[in-house]
Design a protein around this motif. Structure first.
Motif, PDB file in Angstrom:
ATOM      1  N   ILE A 230       8.086 114.160 -41.841  1.00 50.49           N
ATOM      2  CA  ILE A 230       7.170 113.863 -40.546  1.00 50.49           C
ATOM      3  C   ILE A 230       8.049 113.850 -39.274  1.00 50.49           C
ATOM      4  O   ILE A 230       7.892 114.477 -38.310  1.00 50.49           O
ATOM      5  CB  ILE A 230       5.993 112.645 -40.714  1.00 50.49           C
ATOM      6  N   LYS A 231       9.068 112.928 -39.513  1.00 53.87           N
ATOM      7  CA  LYS A 231       9.916 112.834 -38.488  1.00 53.87           C
ATOM      8  C   LYS A 231      10.648 114.158 -37.948  1.00 53.87           C
ATOM      9  O   LYS A 231      10.741 114.320 -36.967  1.00 53.87           O
ATOM     10  CB  LYS A 231      11.134 111.746 -38.934  1.00 53.87           C
ATOM     11  N   THR A 234       8.217 116.397 -36.355  1.00 49.43           N
ATOM     12  CA  THR A 234       8.013 115.948 -35.045  1.00 49.43           C
ATOM     13  C   THR A 234       8.985 116.353 -34.081  1.00 49.43           C
ATOM     14  O   THR A 234       8.638 116.686 -32.959  1.00 49.43           O
ATOM     15  CB  THR A 234       7.575 114.314 -35.151  1.00 49.43           C
ATOM     16  N   GLU A 235      10.301 115.991 -34.539  1.00 48.40           N
ATOM     17  CA  GLU A 235      11.319 116.241 -33.565  1.00 48.40           C
ATOM     18  C   GLU A 235      11.451 117.737 -33.097  1.00 48.40           C
ATOM     19  O   GLU A 235      11.554 118.037 -31.946  1.00 48.40           O
ATOM     20  CB  GLU A 235      12.598 115.725 -34.129  1.00 48.40           C
ATOM     21  N   GLU A 238       8.631 118.586 -30.926  1.00 49.60           N
ATOM     22  CA  GLU A 238       8.741 118.066 -29.572  1.00 49.60           C
ATOM     23  C   GLU A 238       9.873 118.972 -29.093  1.00 49.60           C
ATOM     24  O   GLU A 238       9.874 119.292 -27.844  1.00 49.60           O
ATOM     25  CB  GLU A 238       9.549 116.629 -29.774  1.00 49.60           C
ATOM     26  N   GLN A 239      10.915 119.488 -29.750  1.00 40.46           N
ATOM     27  CA  GLN A 239      11.819 120.331 -28.805  1.00 40.46           C
ATOM     28  C   GLN A 239      11.226 121.492 -28.604  1.00 40.46           C
ATOM     29  O   GLN A 239      11.534 122.150 -27.523  1.00 40.46           O
ATOM     30  CB  GLN A 239      13.057 120.577 -30.144  1.00 40.46           C
TER      31      GLN A 239
ATOM     32  N   PHE B  58       9.720 106.749 -34.129  1.00 41.28           N
ATOM     33  CA  PHE B  58      10.374 107.995 -33.914  1.00 41.28           C
ATOM     34  C   PHE B  58       9.765 108.652 -32.975  1.00 41.28           C
ATOM     35  O   PHE B  58      10.271 109.819 -32.264  1.00 41.28           O
ATOM     36  CB  PHE B  58      10.713 108.783 -35.075  1.00 41.28           C
ATOM     37  N   ARG B  60       8.250 110.219 -29.432  1.00 46.73           N
ATOM     38  CA  ARG B  60       8.625 110.203 -28.159  1.00 46.73           C
ATOM     39  C   ARG B  60       7.518 110.891 -27.284  1.00 46.73           C
ATOM     40  O   ARG B  60       6.474 111.491 -27.607  1.00 46.73           O
ATOM     41  CB  ARG B  60       9.884 111.038 -27.848  1.00 46.73           C
ATOM     42  N   ILE B  62       6.422 113.358 -24.035  1.00 44.81           N
ATOM     43  CA  ILE B  62       6.875 114.622 -23.291  1.00 44.81           C
ATOM     44  C   ILE B  62       6.232 114.673 -22.057  1.00 44.81           C
ATOM     45  O   ILE B  62       5.157 114.929 -21.902  1.00 44.81           O
ATOM     46  CB  ILE B  62       6.656 115.979 -24.174  1.00 44.81           C
ATOM     47  N   LEU B  69      11.934 114.717 -22.438  1.00 44.39           N
ATOM     48  CA  LEU B  69      11.640 114.007 -23.596  1.00 44.39           C
ATOM     49  C   LEU B  69      11.978 112.497 -23.320  1.00 44.39           C
ATOM     50  O   LEU B  69      13.165 112.285 -22.766  1.00 44.39           O
ATOM     51  CB  LEU B  69      12.368 114.442 -24.756  1.00 44.39           C
TER      52      LEU B  69
END
Lengths: 831, 264
Positions: A230-231, A234-235, A238-239, B58, B60, B62, B69
């Motif tokens: 999940i982390k 998610t990361e 997000e990117q 974890f 964030r 946006i 971010l």
């Protein structure tokens, strides 16, 4: 004949010389006859019945010099040839000048009009547009219509299907690309069981289980590898979301440019035909055309602002009540509208303040702040008179701060630059407008008293550059046949102008007499037409009340008497004080060293004469004649000068070979105000001579006149008032037939006396003597011969002059003896 | 014949979410409360999902405009929610005072749908917001869950955030839907369009439309209500409760505001 001693002229040793003067001693020869003093206009000399029979005069009576100056100034089309008209109040300067100006204005073309419009690149510097007369209002109306039409045109263009579709395409493209970018991330997130959430702080990615976001506890209960996945997911998401969103500003910017281009194209389409219509009206005026092109450009470039503005910001553009709207900037501020004028303007500025001359910039309150724009520029009288003539009263001009400097600056620059008084003083701290200056073409006429012309020409170096032509109005008109005819016609014209009843010839004659009296001269007529007009109005009032069809002499006299009565409270109180012996004036008997002098009191526009007792005391002294008025600072400089002349006269006439060993004091008894003028110097000398000769003076007589060092009597002012003042006192106490007044012979031509005096003179109840010299006067006053100087320099014994000479010689002898005795005493003491 | 006076609303319950513009939502709620003469009950939904999101170490945030971010702390989220709640209360108080309405305010901490469902169990008109962002099946789920959880006596007004009510008020062929649509069309100054899925329904609508006060027209649509003429636009869709299943697709397609009626 006089006997002369070897040691010198000793008046005490002269022989009796009465016979030598008896043949010349005839004071009555100086008594004036009624014919000498009764200068009246004879109604029989006029060839008309009433003023209705007379035409207006062809010219202004007696003012040819001023008229020529006016004509010259108006014809001279060069800078600086402005006119300064000077003369006393009431001469009709303004009326005369305005008459010329209005005539001249008819021959001039109607001047251009000036409009202030918005400066789109620098709004604080409004632009001035010159347009031919009458077209300013057309431009103003056209732009007022434009302001209304442009709103409708823009609204129609921007709400039309064509525009909306095009705008939606642009917006839709951005929205589509934005949502596509987000959707890509969102779809991928969904595949991984993650929801893209919108939060108050931005987007967030949350793992979803059974349609609900996972809580921290639930997350902790997941296996570690699942947590890590999940982390990682998610990361990664997000990117990707970040990358997608970072493209948004560019997309939005591109869309904005496209929208702007679309808006400009739409606005130009909407406004172009409106502007073209107005341009066609003013195609011959390049500055107006250029302005209209700027308007079009401004509408196009600001279309977005108009569209984004709330309705009230656009508002009803036809009224001011709701304050200015965004479209207000396209209005035209027509400063002066000459569309109704058929000639050049003639403006009289009755309140020439800084702002009223130059114009002003008004402000309105907007949310507690004062704001302004070019629509609030207001014209001054210089704008109103531009292309024509501006009349200003110079006293009023000088009374207002900075107004004179402002006028000079405008004339110097040849343009009218509007600024606030505060900024002229350097006090402005807030932003204001700097309107473009308006070119100036005006003839300025200043009107005022002479003193202002001479002060300005002496102390203001700029003055002569701007006011090169002087129109000096005469105070009085010659009483010749031609001038009198014009004067009479002027009376007729005044009667018509004021819508008065006609004046019959007796009234006209009475008016001429009054004008002569006001001029203090039988050979002149006062040019104070304002005062004359007042008298005519008042006489007309009385005539109407008495049901006279035409105003007659009796009405004139009644009006004059009524006016005098209204203004004579002070005069009557003084007269009363004399009658009650509160103010001591003798009108009979004889007194040594005392004479009745005559003074004129000036109270506003009212003047009247009254007698004053003048006394003198003499004693041994060192030649000083003390003017008590001067010693206590109640005497003016001219009065003091008159007194000082007396010393010179006494010394030269009676003591040329020995020191003037006299101490004399002169005083106006019961005078508690200031004394000015030298018209009492003859009276003072008579008093002094009486005291020296120890010969009494007739108190039934009064004296006026100035004297020079040769003993000649010189003319004085206010002779009529002075005579009437003494006459009234004598009449109140009862005329004895021995009473009268001594006046300078030179003043006889100025006598325009009231009928009551003339009647008394005719009946020999009162006498007026015209004297040329001190000798003539002293003989009348003392009833004794003055005495003529013989070859030896001596006056006959027993004459007034002989007694004065003897007394002064005696003073000199005594002084010498006294001095010698004093010297002997001093010698005795020192030895 | 439609009788709009049959509609009686005594209370307007409005739920404002953290991502809503409070002014916008409260404005419509106040307007309708004033129109119906109802009291106004304001609620700020402190979304549990957002609290959960912020609590995960974890996650964030946006930035919507720049894509930047930033860390997302629970305290930060709490502060943002508190500020939003305060702004909502202030907007509510000001507008209610301007219209002289009786009003109340409270904060509900729950997932949005739970909060709305909670309001729906009270008597009155419920006003809540929808948005298309987030999970793609969220709207369908929202509608379905609302239909299932809301008592039949409560009408629900689902607002699209950031979107004015601009365009016709479209009603399904139902007497109660028509009565609400007539009232809402008048309130928002929009024309009224009535949808009919058949000629028979059209004929029935003509009869029902006799009592309508706003200008209206009738549009024929397909049985599921999704195929509409090209130029068709919709500002607000008023759906009878029993027609939700048929018109959910239309609601998705037009992206307009949705008003779900109560049952008579």
């Amino acid at each position: 004949m006089a006997e002369v001693t070897q040691s010198g002229n000793d008046p005490t040793k002269t022989k009796q010389a009465g016979s030598a003067v008896s043949g010349r001693f005839d004071p009555d020869r100086l008594k004036l006859l009624l014919s000498d003093i009764s200068h009246r206009n004879d109604p029989a000399e006029f060839d008309f019945e009433t003023t209705d029979d007379l035409t207006d005069p062809d010219a202004v009576p007696g003012q040819q010099r001023a008229v020529d100056a006016i004509a010259f100034a108006l014809a001279m089309e060069r800078p600086g040839y402005n006119l300064f008209a000077i003369g006393s109040e009431g001469l009709g300067k303004r009326r005369i000048i305005e008459g010329f100006l209005h005539e001249k204005a008819k021959a001039r073309t109607v001047p251009r009009e000036y409009c202030y419009v918005n400066n789109f690149s620098e709004p604080h510097k409004p632009i001035v547009l010159p347009v031919p007369a009458g077209r300013g209002s057309a431009l103003k109306d056209a732009m007022a219509r434009f302001v209304v039409d442009v709103k409708a045109a823009l609204t129609a263009a921007f709400t039309g299907e064509e525009y909306r579709t095009a705008a939606q395409v642009i917006e839709g493209e951005v929205a589509h690309r934005q949502s596509e970018a987000i959707k890509t991330v969102k779809d991928e997130a969904e595949k991984r069981g993650i929801a893209l959430l919108r939060t108050p702080l931005g987007f967030g990615l949350a793992s979803v289980r059974d349609g609900k976001t996972i809580s921290p506890q639930e997350f902790q209960e997941l296996p570690e590898d699942e947590q890590q996945k999940i982390k990682d997911d998610t990361e990664e998401l997000e990117q990707k979301l970040q990358a997608a969103l970072q493209k948004m500003p560019v997309l939005i910017s591109e869309a904005r440019e496209k929208t702007k281009a679309l808006n400009e194209k739409t606005a130009r389409f909407a406004v172009e035909h409106l502007i073209d219509t107005i341009k066609a009206m003013f195609e011959d005026l390049s500055e107006v055309v250029a302005y209209l092109e700027n308007v079009e450009g401004d509408v196009v470039s600001n279309a977005e602002t108009f569209l984004a503005a709330p309705e009230e910001a656009l508002g009803d553009t036809s009224t001011w009540s709701e304050g200015p709207t965004l479209f207000w900037r396209y209005r035209v501020n027509l400063l002066i509208d000459h569309s109704e004028n058929g000639k050049a303007p003639v403006v009289f500025e009755d309140e020439p303040t800084f702002e009223r001359l130059l114009g002003r910039i008004e402000h309105r309150s907007e949310r507690g702040t004062l704001v302004t724009d070019f629509n609030l520029i207001r014209p001054g009288s210089l704008h109103k008179a531009n292309g024509g003539y501006l009349l200003i009263d110079v006293l009023r001009l000088l009374r207002h701060p900075l107004a004179w400097d402002a006028l000079k600056r405008v004339l110097e620059a040849g343009e009218i630059r509007i600024e606030t008084l505060a900024s002229a003083l350097g006090f402005t701290s807030t932003t204001t407008l700097e309107p473009e200056p308006v070119p100036l073409d005006v003839k300025v006429v200043l009107i005022g008293e002479r003193i202002f012309y001479y002060l300005l020409s002496t102390y203001d170096p700029d003055f002569r550059n701007h006011f090169k032509v002087l129109a000096d109005f005469e105070e009085a008109v010659e009483h010749g046949d031609d001038e009198r005819q014009m004067f009479v016609q002027s009376i007729a014209a005044l009667a018509r102008r004021e819508k008065l009843n006609p004046f019959d010839r007796s009234a006209v004659a009475a008016l001429l007499d009054d004008a002569a009296r006001h001029a203090d001269d039988t050979r002149k007529l006062s040019a104070d037409f304002e005062r004359l007009c007042d008298l005519m109005r008042e006489a007309d009032f009385i005539a109407s009340r008495n049901s006279h069809e035409a105003v007659c002499a009796a009405d004139i006299k009644a009006a004059r008497a009524a006016e005098l009565k209204r203004k004579s409270r002070i005069s009557e109180r003084l007269q009363e004080a004399m009658e009650r012996q509160l103010i001591l004036i003798d009108t009979e008997g004889e007194r040594v060293g005392q004479v009745n002098g005559l003074s004129v009191f000036q109270l506003g526009d009212m003047s009247f004469g009254k007698p004053s007792r003048i006394t003198a005391r003499v004693s041994l002294g060192r030649g000083d004649v003390v003017d008590i008025e001067r010693e206590v600072e109640l005497g003016g400089p001219i009065h003091s000068k008159g007194v000082l002349i007396l010393s010179g006269y006494l010394r030269a006439r009676y003591a040329p070979h020995h020191p003037l060993s006299l101490a004399a004091s002169l005083v106006f008894e019961q005078s508690y105000g200031g004394v000015e003028g030298d018209s009492a110097s003859a009276a003072e000398l008579f008093t002094l001579l009486s005291a020296l000769a120890d010969m009494p003076i007739r108190q039934s007589l009064a004296v006026t006149g100035s004297v020079n060092q040769h003993g000649e009597i010189q003319v004085i002012g206010g002779v009529n008032e002075k005579i009437e003042g003494f006459f009234d006192l004598c009449a109140a106490r009862g005329l004895t037939g021995g009473q009268g007044v001594l006046i300078p012979a030179g003043n006889v031509q100025h006598l325009v006396l009231d009928d009551r005096v003339l009647v008394a003179v005719e009946a020999e109840k009162f006498h007026i003597y015209g004297i040329n010299s001190i000798d003539e006067g002293i003989e009348i006053l003392t009833g004794q011969p003055a005495g003529q100087l013989d070859e030896a320099g001596l006056f006959p014994q027993g004459t007034v002059n002989g007694r004065v000479q003897a007394r002064l010689f005696d003073f000199a002898q005594r002084r010498r003896a006294f001095a010698r005795a004093m010297a002997d005493d001093e010698g005795d003491k020192s030895s | 014949m439609t009788d709009r006076t049959a509609i009686l609303i005594e209370r307007v319950l409005v739920a404002v979410r953290p991502m809503d513009r409070p002014d916008e939502v409260v404005d419509i709620a106040t307007r309708l409360a004033a129109s119906f003469g109802a009291e106004l009950s304001g609620h700020f939904v402190k979304d549990r999902d957002l609290i959960n999101l912020a609590a995960l170490s974890f996650t964030r945030r946006i930035d919507v405009k720049t894509g930047a971010l930033e860390p997302l702390e629970p305290e930060m989220m709490e502060r943002a929610l508190a500020v939003h709640a305060g702004a909502t209360k202030k907007a509510l108080a000001a507008r209610a005072a301007a219209r002289r309405l009786q009003w109340s305010f409270e904060t509900i901490t729950a997932p949005v749908l739970d909060a709305v469902a909670q309001l729906c169990r009270k008597q009155g008109l419920v006003i809540a917001t929808l948005d298309g962002d987030g999970h793609p099946r969220m709207l369908e789920r929202q509608l379905a869950e609302l239909v299932g959880s809301v008592p039949a006596a409560s009408p629900v007004f689902l607002l699209r955030t950031g979107q004015p009510i601009h365009g016709p008020v479209v009603a399904t062929a139902d007497e109660r839907a028509l009565a609400y649509a007539d009232r809402l069309a008048e309130e928002f100054g929009q024309p009224l369009v009535v949808l009919a899925r058949s000629k028979a329904e059209q004929a029935r609508v003509v009869e029902q439309a006799v009592g309508l006060t706003t200008p209206h027209r009738i549009e024929l649509v397909t049985a599921d209500g999704t195929k509409l003429p090209h130029a068709f636009a919709c500002g607000l869709l008023v759906i009878a409760r029993h027609d939700i299943a048929d018109y959910a697709g239309l609601a998705e397609q037009t992206g307009c505001h949705i008003f779900i009626t109560d049952e008579a």
